[in-house]
Design an enzyme around this catalytic site. Structure first.
Site, short mmCIF file in Angstrom:
data_model
loop_
_atom_site.label_atom_id
_atom_site.label_comp_id
_atom_site.label_asym_id
_atom_site.label_seq_id
_atom_site.Cartn_x
_atom_site.Cartn_y
_atom_site.Cartn_z
N TYR A 169 0.84 -1.22 0.00
CA TYR A 169 0.00 0.00 0.00
C TYR A 169 0.87 1.26 0.00
O TYR A 169 0.65 2.19 -0.78
CB TYR A 169 -0.92 -0.08 1.22
CG TYR A 169 -1.60 1.19 1.65
CD1 TYR A 169 -2.62 1.76 0.89
CD2 TYR A 169 -1.25 1.81 2.86
CE1 TYR A 169 -3.27 2.91 1.31
CE2 TYR A 169 -1.89 2.95 3.29
CZ TYR A 169 -2.90 3.51 2.51
OH TYR A 169 -3.53 4.65 2.93
N1 LIG Z 1 -6.99 4.82 7.24
C1 LIG Z 1 -5.94 5.57 7.54
O1 LIG Z 1 -5.47 5.66 8.68
C2 LIG Z 1 -5.29 6.39 6.43
C3 LIG Z 1 -4.13 7.10 6.74
C4 LIG Z 1 -3.59 7.93 5.74
C5 LIG Z 1 -4.18 8.01 4.50
N2 LIG Z 1 -5.30 7.28 4.23
C6 LIG Z 1 -5.92 7.45 2.91
O2 LIG Z 1 -7.02 8.32 3.10
C7 LIG Z 1 -7.93 8.16 2.01
C8 LIG Z 1 -9.36 8.34 2.49
O3 LIG Z 1 -9.61 7.60 3.63
P1 LIG Z 1 -11.13 7.34 4.08
O4 LIG Z 1 -11.09 7.05 5.53
O5 LIG Z 1 -12.02 8.40 3.57
O6 LIG Z 1 -11.40 5.99 3.28
P2 LIG Z 1 -12.76 5.20 3.10
O7 LIG Z 1 -13.74 5.58 4.15
O8 LIG Z 1 -12.41 3.78 2.91
O9 LIG Z 1 -13.33 5.79 1.72
C9 LIG Z 1 -12.79 5.44 0.50
C10 LIG Z 1 -13.90 5.49 -0.52
O10 LIG Z 1 -13.35 5.09 -1.79
C11 LIG Z 1 -14.32 4.32 -2.44
N3 LIG Z 1 -13.78 3.43 -3.46
C12 LIG Z 1 -13.06 2.31 -3.26
N4 LIG Z 1 -12.83 1.72 -4.44
C13 LIG Z 1 -13.41 2.48 -5.39
C14 LIG Z 1 -13.51 2.37 -6.80
N5 LIG Z 1 -13.00 1.32 -7.48
N6 LIG Z 1 -14.18 3.32 -7.47
C15 LIG Z 1 -14.74 4.35 -6.81
N7 LIG Z 1 -14.69 4.51 -5.47
C16 LIG Z 1 -14.04 3.57 -4.77
C17 LIG Z 1 -14.92 3.50 -1.32
O11 LIG Z 1 -16.14 2.93 -1.74
P3 LIG Z 1 -16.54 1.43 -1.30
O12 LIG Z 1 -17.26 1.60 -0.01
O13 LIG Z 1 -17.38 0.97 -2.44
O14 LIG Z 1 -15.27 0.63 -1.16
C18 LIG Z 1 -15.06 4.52 -0.22
O15 LIG Z 1 -16.28 5.22 -0.29
C19 LIG Z 1 -7.60 6.85 1.37
O16 LIG Z 1 -7.04 7.11 0.10
C20 LIG Z 1 -6.54 6.25 2.28
O17 LIG Z 1 -5.56 5.54 1.54
C21 LIG Z 1 -5.87 6.48 5.17
#
Ligand SMILES: NC(=O)c1ccc[n+]([C@@H]2O[C@H](COP(=O)([O-])OP(=O)(O)OC[C@H]3O[C@@H](n4cnc5c(N)ncnc54)[C@H](OP(=O)(O)O)[C@@H]3O)[C@@H](O)[C@H]2O)c1
Length: 216
Positions: A129
């Site tokens: 990742y």
């Molecule tokens: N978690 C952490 O601690 C962390 C830390 C640093 C950075 N990040 C980054 O922060 C970002 C946002 O985080 P978040 O908490 O908002 O994530 P999240 O709640 O998982 O939201 C991601 C969204 O992307 C959508 N998605 C996934 N695959 C897709 C596709 N093929 N086409 C269109 N939409 C799609 C998901 O839809 P589905 O529900 O259909 O999957 C979900 O609505 C991510 O890029 C992550 O890598 C996360």
């Protein structure tokens, strides 16, 4: 401003749609599952179905046309390395190419600290990742887009404080999704904050001040 959000039904995406809509921006929220359309609508956005895996660059460009800015906060969210490659990696490349085609010049990417979870607790999937996210950053920085990469620390769902530490190099830590959304909301409206990478954690500086300091 007309903003096209990819990942609009997600944790950061929902919060950002609410903030943008509250300031009067027009937000189109791309979502993958049918039931997520309602989430986008409830947040104040106009839903549009789309899938970073199945949609072509042309498909995405057609959806983006007429927007000033694109925000990419989609992610595979631990559903497997192949999905990480397709969504966080190839999906970002497609979205950036589509933005160029569509003339949506401002592009904000939610990335990650390259030093996230260093110290042995990260497994193989997490290492993949981090590599994919870094390559996505590299790809975006090589475009002519008016890009901004935001690298948040570990995301928290508890209420934000409205205060952050933000800079080109920041010690790794946690940050509330509320505050990530607030930072992107303010940054989108600060044209001088362009073609830079910003690392973001919880901190002591009000979001508006943090954006203003970085914009000089
Ligand atoms: N978690 C952490 O601690 C962390 C830390 C640093 C950075 N990040 C980054 O922060 C970002 C946002 O985080 P978040 O908490 O908002 O994530 P999240 O709640 O998982 O939201 C991601 C969204 O992307 C959508 N998605 C996934 N695959 C897709 C596709 N093929 N086409 C269109 N939409 C799609 C998901 O839809 P589905 O529900 O259909 O999957 C979900 O609505 C991510 O890029 C992550 O890598 C996360």
């Amino acid at each position: 401003m007309k903003v096209f959000q990819i990942g609009a039904a997600g944790g950061v995406g929902r919060r950002l749609t609410q903030l943008l809509a509250a300031r009067g921006d027009s937000v189109t929220g791309m979502h993958r599952r049918t039931d997520q359309g309602e989430t986008v609508r409830e947040s104040g956005g106009t839903p549009v179905a789309g899938d970073l895996i199945n949609d072509s660059v042309d498909d995405l460009a057609q959806k983006m046309r007429g927007h000033d800015a694109v925000v990419f906060s989609a992610g595979a969210h631990g559903t497997g390395s192949d999905k990480t490659t397709l969504i966080d990696g190839k999906g970002l490349r497609k979205a950036a190419d589509a933005a160029v085609l569509a003339g949506a010049t401002r592009f904000v990417l939610v990335s990650v600290f390259p030093d996230a979870l260093r110290g042995g607790e990260a497994g193989e999937g997490f290492e993949h990742y981090i590599k994919v996210k870094k390559s996505a950053d590299v790809y975006l920085t090589c475009t002519d887009l008016d890009w901004l990469i935001v690298r948040p620390g570990t995301l928290l769902d508890t209420p934000g404080s409205g205060r952050v530490t933000a800079g080109p190099a920041v010690e790794y830590g946690d940050v509330h999704r509320d505050d990530v959304a607030a930072f992107i909301d303010a940054a989108l409206h600060e044209p001088a904050l362009s073609r830079v990478i910003v690392e973001l954690t919880s901190g002591d500086t009000p979001v508006a001040d943090a954006v203003a300091r970085l914009a000089v």
